[in-house]
Enzyme design. Structure first.
Site, PDB file in Angstrom:
ATOM      1  N   GLY A 110     -20.321-118.849 -24.140  1.00 53.64           N
ATOM      2  CA  GLY A 110     -21.760-119.049 -24.242  1.00 53.64           C
ATOM      3  C   GLY A 110     -22.283-118.880 -25.649  1.00 53.64           C
ATOM      4  CD  GLU A 113     -21.516-123.150 -22.812  1.00 60.35           C
ATOM      5  OE1 GLU A 113     -21.497-124.148 -22.073  1.00 60.35           O
ATOM      6  OE2 GLU A 113     -21.581-121.993 -22.372  1.00 60.35           O
ATOM      7  CD  GLU A 135     -16.663-120.888 -21.523  1.00 60.87           C
ATOM      8  OE1 GLU A 135     -17.782-120.685 -21.988  1.00 60.87           O
ATOM      9  OE2 GLU A 135     -15.784-121.552 -22.129  1.00 60.87           O
TER      10      GLU A 135
END
Length: 710
Positions: A110, A113, A135
């Site tokens: 994340g 991201e 992930e």
């Protein structure tokens, strides 16, 4: 405050993420709520000319809150979580002002991201910083638009390997891939470059929000990607045997996202994210590879009451493959090494192993010539025991012979300080017995490394009957000092890893004796999720070594006046080694042939020595026989307190011999199967194939009480 908002004279706002009470920033409600408020403030303030997003921690942002994700029980919850985060990122990248991610350290999951939702990314060129979307290693896929932004940024073909393998890139690699735009020398340089870009690009827009956007390398409908989509799913299936649904879901995300608009693609990703998040594979992997591994690394099995210790000088007895590997990882951790063998020439050969590894690292850009020389300078070679004086730890890695080990123990201890620790790298011989040769058994411990040492992440610490708690603590600290994962086990023949690992290869040989086709046996191992089939793995380990260990075990039992009951597959091992002279891979002949210029292949003579039965067992039986013997033996080890924690048992099985990672470890395999179902099936297997499949007593008791391994 998690988000610090600062506007400078040029009306550039710096948002600094710095979560109080945490060593690393994590994506959770504590962060996303103030982050959302900061975006609202930016949207309302038209005087703001640009935004720089950075971190007040050593690293940028680690990723999502796994604790919260693990507790999710409904697909809608996972879907909503992903959609909420995506909505924040869309507001950020469409706020009408240039947004720069100033990455002062690692950005994974994340964290990356969030950076991808910025218009520009500049990072400090720190060799320790990592960038990637890992992930998949936890059975998940990026849920914050990562599958869509990465594919649109660098292209479908370059993006897929990064997503499917969860690769973590260094800053220079990330820049080469097009993930980072610019590198900086330090924090001040990074912020200056970020500020300059904001001022120079007031009308910044994301590529996928530009009406003229074209996919680099083509979208999913492009003929340029037709071949990729025709073979990628089958290649992934051949590699994973369908055991990792996240791989298929990631490909589906990228493919489907490549035929729709960006916002629809993000919703598609959220649906697949929900599918992954609630899968048994994700629950297994998160439970073991996140919670249990973190518990181990935080010292769950380390005795309390002893100050952290550091090894300054380590002696290695034996410069063979194991000793040479231990010397390398120790020197790499900054420890001075004395590498001893019967001759300086042999010791130098062991040191040359480190030189070879460093040369490969230099070719890959991971090491420099100066770094190589500095590491090699830490390894001193010798044939004289006197040169071990001053070592605070000595690790014996000589041949698996009790007499040789005893002789080396006595000679070495004569020159060591009274508080020095002596460790044996034996993989099978009981530590308590080896410690009988020691004048200070309280300082004697087992440190079982795995081959190749530079790659295998585990060290099994074996505690003898007289090993002190302080010695265990010092051994634990050394393992962590060389950046390995320690598990702690009590002394018993074969310890934990060797004992349970042996059941896998022995069952492979038993299946061969039962008339099962060798190719079916090997494929069953792969289908079960093991990295290598049992026959190939036995070749790797060496049939002759296994035979030697079994003979040593038989002699030890006889010497102790105990009855010795050989495994039913011992006859297969004996025939291969003593009658057929096929000792394994090192000799170029075992269950496989190893021609010099061709790939290995199963020995054609196997069908003559072990005839194939006309009626073959269902493949499901082969798979479960290979898995049940391992899991059942692991349960026996837990019952006998050979392995003391569920975490050590699970991590030891995955890191030690490659037990199917997607199952979450040997004991988690039983949990997932259902303890009562496992007991019932084990009894069926025992009735059909041999009493050694009978369920461990602890499992029968747990099934009756409705318990599981926690």
């Amino acid at each position: 405050m998690c988000i610090h908002f600062q506007k400078d004279a040029d009306n550039i706002v710096t948002l600094t993420i710095d979560m109080p009470g945490r060593s690393m920033n994590v994506l959770n409600d504590e962060l996303t709520e103030p982050f959302g408020r900061a975006i609202t403030d930016i949207e309302a303030d038209k005087s703001i000319k640009g935004i720089i997003l950075t971190s007040g921690k050593k690293e940028f942002l680690a990723g999502a809150d796994i604790d919260k994700l693990y507790q999710i029980t409904e697909p809608q919850q996972a879907f909503d979580m992903a959609q909420h985060f995506k909505a924040l990122l869309r507001r950020l990248e469409r706020c009408g002002r240039p947004v720069v991610a100033a990455l002062n350290g690692t950005a994974l999951g994340g964290g990356l991201e969030l950076a991808l939702a910025c218009h520009y990314r500049v990072a400090i060129n720190n060799p320790k910083a990592k960038f990637g979307l890992p992930e998949v290693k936890l059975g998940l896929l990026p849920g914050g638009g990562g599958t869509q932004r990465l594919a649109r940024l660098i292209g479908i073909q370059p993006a897929l390997p990064l997503l499917l393998e969860g690769k973590e890139l260094r800053a220079e690699q990330a820049k080469q891939q097009g993930i980072l735009h610019e590198l900086a020398a330090d924090g001040a340089d990074m912020m200056a470059k970020a500020r300059a870009w904001c001022l120079a690009n007031p009308q910044a827009v994301q590529p996928w929000d530009d009406k003229k956007f074209r996919w680099p390398g083509g979208d999913s409908k492009s003929p340029a990607n037709a071949q990729l989509w025709s073979i990628a799913p089958s290649m992934a299936s051949a590699k994973t045997f369908g055991n990792y649904p996240a791989a298929t879901d990631i490909m589906s995300c990228v493919f489907e996202g490549g035929i729709v608009d960006f916002d629809t693609a993000c919703e598609v990703e959220s649906r697949y994210f929900a599918h992954c998040a609630l899968s048994p594979v994700a629950k297994n992997l998160i439970g073991t590879m996140w919670f249990q591994l973190n518990a181990i690394n935080k010292g769950k099995s380390r005795p309390e009451g002893f100050a952290p210790s550091k090894v300054k000088k380590v002696g290695i007895l034996g410069a063979g493959m194991m000793g040479a590997g231990i010397a390398y990882v120790s020197a790499k951790a900054g420890i001075d090494v004395v590498l001893l063998d019967v001759s300086v020439e042999n010791a130098e050969k062991g040191k040359a192993y480190s030189a070879g590894l460093l040369d490969k690292a230099i070719k890959r850009g991971r090491e420099t010539a100066e770094g190589k020389q500095a590491l090699l300078a830490k390894i001193a070679t010798t044939a004289s025991v006197e040169h071990l004086a001053g070592c605070d730890l000595v690790i014996e890695a000589v041949f698996e012979d009790r007499a040789i080990k005893a002789d080396m123990t006595k000679k070495t201890e004569a020159v060591l300080a009274a508080d020095a620790v002596f460790a044996s790298n034996t993989s099978t011989l009981p530590i308590t017995g080896l410690a009988q040769a020691s004048a200070r058994p309280a300082n004697f411990i087992g440190l079982h490394f795995f081959s190749p040492v530079d790659k295998m992440p585990l060290v099994e610490i074996i505690v003898g009957e007289q090993t002190s708690r302080e010695t265990l603590a010092r051994g634990f600290d050394y393992v962590q000092q060389i950046r390995k994962t320690p598990i702690v086990v009590n002394d018993a023949r074969g310890f934990y890893t060797s004992r349970v690992f042996a059941t896998y290869v022995m069952e492979g040989m038993k299946l061969l004796m039962d008339g099962q086709h060798p190719r079916s046996i090997e494929v069953a191992g792969l289908q079960a999720g093991m990295p290598v089939g049992p026959l190939a793995l036995q070749d790797e380990v060496s049939l002759s070594l296994s035979w030697h260990i079994m003979e040593q075990t038989r002699k030890d039992f006889e010497a102790e006046g105990k009855p010795y009951a050989p495994h039913p597959a011992t006859a297969c091992l004996k025939k291969m080694v003593t009658e057929l002279d096929r000792p394994g891979k090192k000799a170029g002949k075992g269950f496989y042939d190893y021609p010099a210029d061709q790939p290995k292949h199963l020995w054609s003579g196997l069908k003559d020595v072990f005839p194939v039965a006309p009626q073959q067992l269902p493949q499901k039986d082969l798979i479960e026989r290979l898995m049940f013997v391992q899991a059942n033996e692991a349960a026996k080890c837990f019952e006998e307190k050979v392995v003391l924690t569920v975490a050590d048992a699970n991590i030891g099985s995955i890191f030690g011999w490659g037990f199917a990672p997607f199952q979450g470890g040997a004991l988690q395999y039983i949990n997932a199967y259902g303890v009562d179902n496992f007991v019932r099936r084990a009894r069926e297997l025992a009735e059909r194939y041999g009493e050694y499949f009978a369920p461990a007593n602890i499992l029968v008791k747990m099934a009756q009480e409705g318990k599981r391994f926690e």
